[in-house]
Structures are given as structure tokens and as C-alpha cells.
Design an enzyme around this catalytic site. Structure first.
Site, PDB file in Angstrom:
ATOM      1  N   SER A 107       0.832  -1.194   0.000  1.00 59.01           N
ATOM      2  CA  SER A 107       0.000   0.000   0.000  1.00 59.01           C
ATOM      3  C   SER A 107       0.876   1.256   0.000  1.00 59.01           C
ATOM      4  CB  SER A 107      -0.906   0.002   1.234  1.00 59.01           C
ATOM      5  OG  SER A 107      -1.730   1.134   1.252  1.00 59.01           O
ATOM      6  N   ASN A 157      -1.035   4.798   3.316  1.00 61.53           N
ATOM      7  CA  ASN A 157      -1.392   5.393   2.029  1.00 61.53           C
ATOM      8  C   ASN A 157      -2.694   6.154   2.174  1.00 61.53           C
ATOM      9  OD1 ASN A 157      -1.741   6.009  -0.655  1.00 61.53           O
ATOM     10  ND2 ASN A 157      -2.084   3.912  -1.341  1.00 61.53           N
ATOM     11  N   SER A 160      -5.498   4.210  -0.450  1.00 59.46           N
ATOM     12  CA  SER A 160      -5.213   2.775  -0.500  1.00 59.46           C
ATOM     13  C   SER A 160      -6.423   2.011  -1.040  1.00 59.46           C
ATOM     14  CB  SER A 160      -4.861   2.260   0.896  1.00 59.46           C
ATOM     15  OG  SER A 160      -4.655   0.872   0.880  1.00 59.46           O
TER      16      SER A 160
END
Length: 948
Positions: A107, A157, A160
Site C-alpha cells: 500500500s 497510504n 489505498s
């Protein structure tokens, strides 16, 4: 690619296959780091593309860059996502077979962005028509919709993907994108009801609350404040600086209209999203019997309104469970904990099934109605290997997926290598590699695998808990080299594990999982009466997601992990039927800072992405392989026999070239269409020799080219001069022809006019006579008499101008006289009228002297001159002579001479009169016998003249 080898010390090598120390992770990381710090984020391992997230905008994705990589050999330009996409596209068209691109990484590594870049490249490079553009726009805009409903902010992230996505892009025979299809895998539904600290729910919830129009929010019963909703604040980060929810909302609304969602679909869709938020705000209290009751009817009202379900039915479904006993149905009230579980299960089910409906709706808009055969390029954007501080059921499923994909990856890579060796007629050398089948079997083996044990614990009667699941695994798998628990571990390992943990040794390394929640997440149960409540809904999407035709079996539905396992089997079958291409995405640091390269983090990703394993497979035989034509084209300058042009076959040319370069027999192999070079140092030496040779060639080519250019310029100038000369000569010739034609016409008219000049004026002689008149008048202007004395010198006129000439002469003579007389003053007029003394001499004595008036006649003057020589003295010579001419009417009457005059005295005898100036006027006979006439020089106007 070969051209970049000259700068390899500074920017690294573009293809890891050419690394000398290809087994060294340190050498691998050094090369990756060099390229990262030079903003070269892409590197090859054969045809596999490694991408490092730069965490900043790079100017390498423009339309110009796309055009540069279109139709270019894969290794001809520096590594790029466009090079991979173009090579896949051209291979698909030429071989007319199906391909897929597997994009993997953890991610935040840039998988979603890589997928977007590939789609954008195909949108630009594919043929364009109105229909194709419509499909292209829907393919592109499906991304922001799926991101809104399937992506969320995590610790690693901000965008994500919380689901796996496989997208098929269908192409016709001309390469036009004519359709598509999307498959989704394992949506993280648990995120709807729970988020870890620092994480958010799915983007669409925040986009709706922050960006929705006021009228829409009013209709949905929502407030523009995320803090008001329980499902949005558990991670305590509703606001994120890098995410603009309002702007993303506008993008999603536009995308939904392009993808052909109706207004009713959009209305029902957002009604469901809002109902999930209201559902999360429903609270339960405990009644006197310890059962759950609703504490806030307002939220229930909005859920009932938005889903179109009677409030009483909905309330009963959230607080009671339906139990069937033979022919009886009994409703058992929930405790508060069970009610909360039922509420959350319903919320997850609603959102999960709505997401499935959304994907299917997008697929309907992308469907290709043409039944003819199509080729396909698949894009698999799936979660990468995840290792968190606390790893749960979701990480177990994700890592199991990566184990299966790694197994597929190694099999396909080895298969492609073996096929290439076989096609080229080169003996295959077995490659040692780690076969992760042992791990896959540990997870999925029937009856003995982790999945089977987990399902058994979920389905068996009695009290099954997460700990009983752990104990069952210890009994079944004790002693397995890739499995360990706190109980089975040695003393040292126990210190790193809790009692509720188990550890798997994946191909990428060890991962410790916490069993807490495994059973609940795997069951993902929605009580039967919950489904029945949803079937009462008047919302069209809910009706579709919970159909009345759905079998209401008393058997328990498949568990989540079993469904996921089945979907992975289906995905594997899809991928095995296509030609594979790979993009491995790497995250350089956890802080998302540009220019920062964390060696420990990158080393970990290199390991679990299987990059070293892939490199070992590619390098097991030969490090470098190229088609004969490409190899010969680049290096033919190194051999005099092949430069500048080789006349034979490419294979013979390569054989002659490497013989000249001194390759040893164990350094290369000649295949059917390619040359295989075993060691990178052999290629480096060849490339270095080519770089040295290139400078000499450049000088020679430059000289030849300059000569060619100068010669070309000269020829162009010569050709231009010839053209100009030709044009000029033509122009002059045309002008000359026009002049001659005009002259011939004029001469013809002149002659004809001359011949008819005495005839009356007509068309034939009018121009001629006009010319005669003009010519006469022009000549007359230049030859007019200067004085009255020259009036007889009047130019003779042609017959047609005779009468006019006489008139002009009279007028002009009068003009001269008037002009002359007008210029004489009264004093001068008086002087002219004086008496002129005339002295006559004969031989040496004066015969007589007569005084006459100036108004004598010519007869009288001639009679005087007959008596002897007549000498007149006059102060105004010209006036006197003019007057004499007028009187006698004869211009020839006077002759002017200078110096002396000769005359005949009598026949046979002549005399001379000489003239000079002196102190006084006198006439006498000179010593030479001549008559001497002296004028007084002090009297400027006095002069003598002689009449004879």
C-alpha cells in the site's frame, strides 16, 4: 538500453539482468538507489518493470512522452510504464492473443497510479471514433468511481485500494478499445464499521458529507459535519490535508453521468450511503429484561425513509433474531451486544452488496455488443504483501493472495524462459529457486490447511473461539517448518510473540498474525431476518442486492475465506490463459517524502516482491539476448566487414562481428533468431568499444554529411539559378515577342497610312496623319526662327499641315516683332531714327559723303553704292542692320565678315578692305594697298559696315 551503459556508474543500469553481482541484494539496492536519486524511477528486470514511487510530480507523462514511446522497440528507449504498455499492445495486435499486466506492491507504492497511466496511454494510442471514445471515457472514469467506493486512507497510504481489481480491456482487430469488464476481490467491508486510529472509512462517505449539495444533504437528512457520524470518526482523522473531498465529489458526480447512471440510480445510490451513516448512529439501551431497545428513533426514521422499509419492520429486524424450529418460527430478542453486531453486520452487508452492484453497473456500460472475437489486455491491480504492527484476518487473506500470485509468477516466468530457450534451440539449464508451494499448501490444503481448520471452527457446533482455532492449528500443524505459535516456539522466539499469535514464514519473510477476530470476520454472518427486512425495501438497488429469489437455505453460507479462495482459483485460471507482464511497485519510505530512500524498507519490499528470485531465474542462463537484426544494427561499426552495410543474413553478420570482437565460445550462444550473451561484462566491453568507435564514426559521418549538405546546397542554388535564368529568359523573350508584334503592327499601320495619306481621313490613315502632325509640330518646336531676319528659315510643312503652318508662321513672326519692339526703350527708338552718315570711298580717296535717312529704299541705297563704295558708321549695329533688312525686304542683303573683305573693283582687278579698332575712327589706304577702316574702341556700340 545499450546506449545507457556508458553512464552506468552515475545513473545505474537500466536492466538488472546486466548486473554483475546479480545475486547480491546490496548491488541490487545500490543500482535502484542511484536511479531513484536521478529521478529515474523505472528499471527493468528483463521484461518486468520495477517502479519506485517518487512522491512528487515528474514531467514524464505528457502527450509528447506518449508519442515518443508509441511503436518503439521495448529496449530502445529508457524504461517507462508507457514502454511496457506499448509493447503489450503491439504484441497483442501482432500475435492476436490475450495478455495481462500484474501490478503489485504494498500500500502506497503507486499501484493505482500505474494502472491509471496504462489506461491513459491506451486512451491516447488507440484508434479514435465516436463509439470508441465513449468506451474510452467510461474506462477512464470508472477509476474515480471505484476509488471513491473502494479506496480509503490507511496508515501507509492516503488512497489505498481496499479491494482487488482485475479489469479486462477488449480490443478489436484494429486495436480500438471496444469494451471492458471488471472483477473485484475481497472488499474490506469491516472498514465500514471500524477503522484503526489514523485511518478513515471509504472516501465516498466523506465526499458526500463535505461536497454534497445542500438540497441533497437536506433530502438525505445529513449534516455537513463528519464528526456527527459514528462510522466516520473512529480513526480520529476525518480531515486529511492531501485529500480534497469536495473536488473529488464533483469528479465522481461527473463520472457517474458519463458511465450512464440514471438520475434514479444516483438518487438510490446516495440514499444507501446516507442510510449506512444513519445506521451507524443508532444506539441501543437495555430494557428491564436485559434486552436491547432503540434509544434514538430519529436515526431510525431516516434509515426507514432512505431504504423504503417500514420503521417497525426495520426496528424489529435490528432487535430480534428469527429462529426456525421444525414448523415454528420464534423471534428471540437481542442483547445490546448482539444488536450492535446485527446492526454492523447489516451495514457491512448493505455496503458490500451495493459495491458489487456498482461494479456490475459499470460492467453493463462497458459491455461490448459485437460478438466477433476480441483480444484482451487485463490489468490486475491487487493489494501487495502487508505486514502491519498488528496483522489480522485481512492481512492473512492478502498475504495468501500474494503467495498464490508469487507461485503463479515463478511458474509463468520459468515457463516463458523455457519456451524461449526451446524456440531458439538452446539447451535449458535447470534453475534453482524457492518454490513456495509448501506455504500455499500450508494455507489451503484440504482438511489440514489453515483455511480448512478455520472453516471447521466457524461451522462446528459448540463454543468455538479464536483460541480454540489456534489450538486446533497447533495440533494439526505442529512441527511444520513454516508455522510456529507461542506454544510451539523456542524460548527466544516466545519473547517476540503473544499467546494468541501464530507466525507464518512466507516467501517474503515472517509475518505474525493475531487470531483475535478471525472467526467473526470469516463468518461475516447476516441474520436471516436481516435479509428478510432488506427484501421489504423500495430502494431499487437494495431490491436488486437482496432479491426475493435468493435461495433461503438453512445451510450456512460459505465463509469469507472460502469465497476468497474460490475467487483466487478463478483469477488464477484467467491469468494462466493469458500472456503475463509485470509491474512491481516499491515504496521508498514510510513518510511519503520525495528524494528519501530507506534501505531497510526497500530491501524488505525487494524480498517479498520476489525481485531477486525473478532476477536469478532470468540470469540463470544468459544475461542478455537480442534479435540478430537489432544486435547487428547497433554494433556493426565495430567490424570492417559489416560496416557500413552487411549484404548477407543478419545471423551471418552477427557471427562475423563476434568473431572479429573475439568472443569466446562459452560467452555466447547463437539461437535461431537471437544471440544470447552469458555475462554482462562481455556486453559492457562491446558497448565500451562501440562508444569509442562512435567518436571516430561521428567525425567521418559529420564530414560526409557536411559535404553532402554543401553539395546539396550547391545543387539547390544551381538549380535555383537555372530556374531563375530560365524564367528570366522566358520573360525577356515574351517581352521581345510582344515588342516585335507591336512594332510589326505599328509599321504595318504606318505603311498603310503612308499609302493612303492623300485620301480622306479614315481608319487606315488617321493614326499616320496624327503622327505626321505631331512629328511636324515637334520638329517645328525645335527649329523655330530665332529672329525676324530668319523668318524664311521656316520648316517646310507636309501637305496636310500647309495651311496650319502659314497661320503659325504669321503668328510667330508677329510674336517675334512684338517681343522685339516691346523690348526697345523710347531712347533707343529715337537713336534708330537718327541720320546715318554714309561715307563713300573709291580706291584711295573718298568719292563722296552722303547723308541719308535710314528710311531709304533699297533702290536708292543701291544707286548710292553704284557711285562708289558705301561705308556706314553706326552706334547701334544690330538695330540698323535689322532695319535695313526690313526696308529692303531681303535677308540676304547683309553679309557679316571679320578681319578683311575682298571685292572686284573692275573685271580683272580686285580690292581689299581691312577692319581694325583704334584711338579714333578713320579710313585710309594702308601700305599693302588695302583700304583700312579703323573704329574707335572707346565707342563700344560704334561699328562700320560695307555695302557692295
Amino acid at each position: 538500453m545499450e546506449a545507457s551503459l556508458t553512464a552506468r556508474d552515475r545513473v545505474g543500469i537500466q536492466d538488472f539482468v546486466l548486473l554483475d553481482a546479480y545475486t547480491s541484494e546490496t548491488a541490487f539496492l545500490d543500482n535502484l538507489r542511484k536511479r531513484f536519486h536521478e529521478n529515474l524511477i523505472y528499471t527493468y528486470i528483463g521484461t518486468l518493470l520495477v517502479s519506485v514511487n517518487p512522491y512528487k510530480e515528474l514531467d514524464i507523462y505528457s502527450k509528447k512522452q506518449m508519442d515518443t514511446y508509441m511503436g518503439v522497440n521495448f529496449f530502445e528507449l529508457p524504461p517507462h510504464i508507457y514502454a511496457l504498455a506499448d509493447n503489450v499492445f503491439r504484441t497483442m495486435l501482432s500475435e492476436f492473443n490475450n495478455h495481462f499486466i500484474l501490478i503489485s506492491g504494498e500500500s502506497g507504492a503507486g499501484k493505482t497510479e500505474a494502472s491509471k497511466k496504462i489506461l491513459q496511454f491506451y486512451a491516447v494510442s488507440c484508434p479514435s471514433t465516436r463509439v470508441l471514445n465513449n468506451v474510452r471515457d467510461r474506462l477512464l472514469l470508472s477509476n474515480p468511481v471505484l476509488e471513491a467506493f473502494g479506496n480509503a486512507k490507511t496508515l501507509k497510504n492516503d488512497n489505498s485500494s481496499r479491494f482487488g481489481k482485475y479489469m479486462d480491456i477488449q480490443f478489436d482487430q484494429q486495436g480500438g478499445a471496444v469494451g471492458g469488464h471488471i472483477l473485484s476481490y475481497l472488499l474490506e467491508k469491516s472498514r465500514v464499521v471500524h477503522q484503526n486510529h489514523g485511518e478513515r472509512n471509504f472516501h465516498i462517505f466523506y465526499q458526500l458529507v463535505e461536497g454534497g449539495e445542500d438540497d441533497l444533504l437536506l433530502w438525505l437528512g445529513l449534516q455537513r459535519n463528519c464528526q456527527q457520524y459514528s462510522y466516520l470518526v473512529q480513526g480520529d482523522c476525518a480531515k486529511v490535508s492531501s485529500i480534497n473531498d469536495r473536488s473529488d465529489w464533483k469528479t465522481v458526480r461527473k463520472a457517474l453521468s458519463v458511465i450512464d447512471f440514471s438520475e434514479a440510480d444516483v438518487e438510490h445510490l446516495f440514499g444507501i450511503i446516507a442510510s449506512v451513516l444513519h445506521l451507524g448512529n443508532i444506539r441501543f439501551d437495555t430494557d428491564a429484561l436485559g434486552y436491547a431497545t432503540l434509544s434514538n428513533n430519529q436515526e431510525m426514521h431516516w434509515v426507514s425513509k432512505l431504504l423504503g422499509i417500514p420503521a417497525q419492520v426495520l426496528q424489529h429486524g435490528l432487535t430480534h433474531r428469527k429462529i426456525e424450529a421444525k414448523t415454528e418460527e420464534v423471534f428471540s430478542p437481542f442483547s445490546v451486544d448482539h444488536a450492535v453486531y446485527a446492526r454492523d453486520a447489516l451495514a457491512k452487508a448493505i455496503y458490500g452488496r451495493t459495491f458489487t452492484w456498482l461494479v456490475n453497473k459499470i460492467n453493463e456500460s462497458l459491455v461490448n455488443k459485437d460478438s466477433s472475437r476480441k483480444t484482451v489486455i487485463g490489468l490486475l491491480d491487487i493489494y501487495g504483501f502487508e505486514v502491519l504492527n498488528v496483522n489480522s484476518f485481512e492481512q492473512f487473506c492478502i498475504n495468501y493472495c500474494n503467495e498464490k500470485l508469487q507461485q503463479l509468477f515463478i511458474e509463468l516466468t520459468l515457463k516463458s524462459e523455457q519456451e524461449e530457450y526451446h524456440l531458439e534451440g538452446i539447451e535449458w539449464e535447470p534453475v534453482p529457486y524457492f518454490n513456495n508451494k509448501i506455504i500455499c499448501d500450508l494455507v489451503e490444503e484440504k482438511y489440514r490447511g489453515i483455511i480448512s481448520i478455520l472453516d471447521e471452527e466457524c461451522l462446528r457446533p459448540g463454543e468455538a473461539t479464536d483460541l480454540t482455532f489456534l489450538e486446533k492449528m497447533e495440533e494439526t500443524m505442529g512441527g511444520h517448518p513454516h508455522f510456529v505459535t507461542h506454544k510451539l516456539a523456542d524460548q527466544k522466539t516466545r519473547k517476540t510473540m503473544d499467546r494468541g499469535d501464530f507466525r507464518l514464514l512466507h516467501y517474503a519473510g515472517e509475518v505474525t498474525y493475531c487470531v483475535v477476530g478471525f472467526l467473526d470476520k470469516n463468518n461475516d454472518l447476516l441474520y436471516r431476518n436481516g435479509k428478510e427486512v432488506m427484501r421489504r425495501s423500495k430502494n431499487a438497488i437494495i431490491t436488486h442486492c437482496f432479491p426475493t429469489t435468493e435461495p433461503d437455505s438453512k445451510r450456512r453460507p460459505e465463509t469469507v475465506v472460502t469465497q476468497f479462495k474460490s475467487s483466487l482459483v478463478g483469477l488464477t485460471e484467467i491469468l494462466m490463459s493469458k500472456e503475463p507482464w509485470y509491474v512491481r511497485c516499491i515504496k521508498p519510505n514510510e513518510a511519503k517524502q520525495p528524494g528519501r530512500f530507506d534501505d531497510v524498507l526497500v530491501r524488505h519490499q525487494v524480498k517479498y516482491l520476489g525481485l531477486m528470485e525473478h532476477l536469478r531465474v532470468r540470469r540463470a542462463g544468459f544475461a542478455y539476448r537480442r534479435k540478430y537484426e537489432i544486435f547487428l544494427q547497433r554494433y556493426k561499426a565495430l567490424c570492417p566487414d559489416t560496416w557500413p552495410n552487411w549484404r548477407g543474413s543478419a545471423a551471418e553478420g552477427v557471427q562475423r562481428l563476434i568473431k572479429h570482437l573475439g568472443y569466446k565460445s562459452d560467452e555466447y550462444k547463437m539461437g535461431r533468431t537471437k544471440i544470447f550473451i552469458r555475462h554482462p561484462k562481455t556486453l559492457f566491453a562491446t558497448e565500451d568499444a562501440f562508444q569509442e568507435c562512435k567518436h571516430r564514426l561521428a567525425t567521418r559521418i559529420q564530414a560526409k554529411y557536411k559535404g553532402y549538405r554543401v553539395k546539396g546546397d550547391f545543387q539547390k542554388q544551381k538549380e535555383a539559378a537555372t530556374r531563375i535564368e530560365t524564367c528570366w529568359r522566358g520573360l525577356m523573350a515574351r517581352k521581345e515577342r510582344e515588342k516585335r508584334a507591336w512594332a510589326a503592327k505599328v509599321i504595318k499601320k504606318f505603311i498603310k497610312g503612308f499609302m493612303t495619306r492623300h485620301q480622306p481621313i479614315g481608319a487606315d490613315n488617321s493614326e499616320y496623319l496624327m503622327y505626321v502632325r505631331q512629328n511636324y509640330l515637334t520638329r517645328l518646336k525645335d527649329n523655330l526662327p530665332k529672329t525676324v531676319l530668319h523668318r524664311d528659315a521656316w520648316l517646310t510643312p507636309p501637305p496636310i499641315m500647309h495651311e496650319v503652318s502659314q497661320i503659325l508662321k504669321q503668328v510667330y513672326i508677329r510674336h517675334l516683332v512684338r517681343k522685339y519692339v516691346g523690348g526697345i526703350s523710347p531712347q533707343r527708338k529715337a537713336q534708330v531714327q537718327r541720320t546715318v552718315t554714309v561715307k563713300c570711298y573709291k580706291e584711295t580717296s573718298v568719292s563722296n559723303v552722303l547723308t541719308h535717312r535710314l528710311y531709304r529704299t533699297e533702290h536708292e541705297l543701291r544707286s548710292l553704292s553704284s557711285q562708289g563704295d558705301l561705308v556706314l558708321q553706326c552706334d547701334h549695329l544690330f538695330e540698323a542692320l535689322t532695319k535695313l533688312s526690313v526696308i529692303v525686304s531681303n535677308q540676304n542683303f547683309i553679309r557679316v565678315v571679320q578681319g578683311s573683305v575682298r571685292f572686284d573693283i573692275q573685271p580683272g582687278r580686285e580690292g581689299f578692305v581691312d577692319f581694325k579698332s583704334g584711338q579714333e575712327s578713320m579710313v585710309y589706304r594702308a601700305k599693302n594697298g588695302h583700304l583700312m577702316v579703323v573704329s574707335d574702341r572707346r565707342k563700344k556700340g560704334t561699328c562700320f559696315f560695307f555695302l557692295y
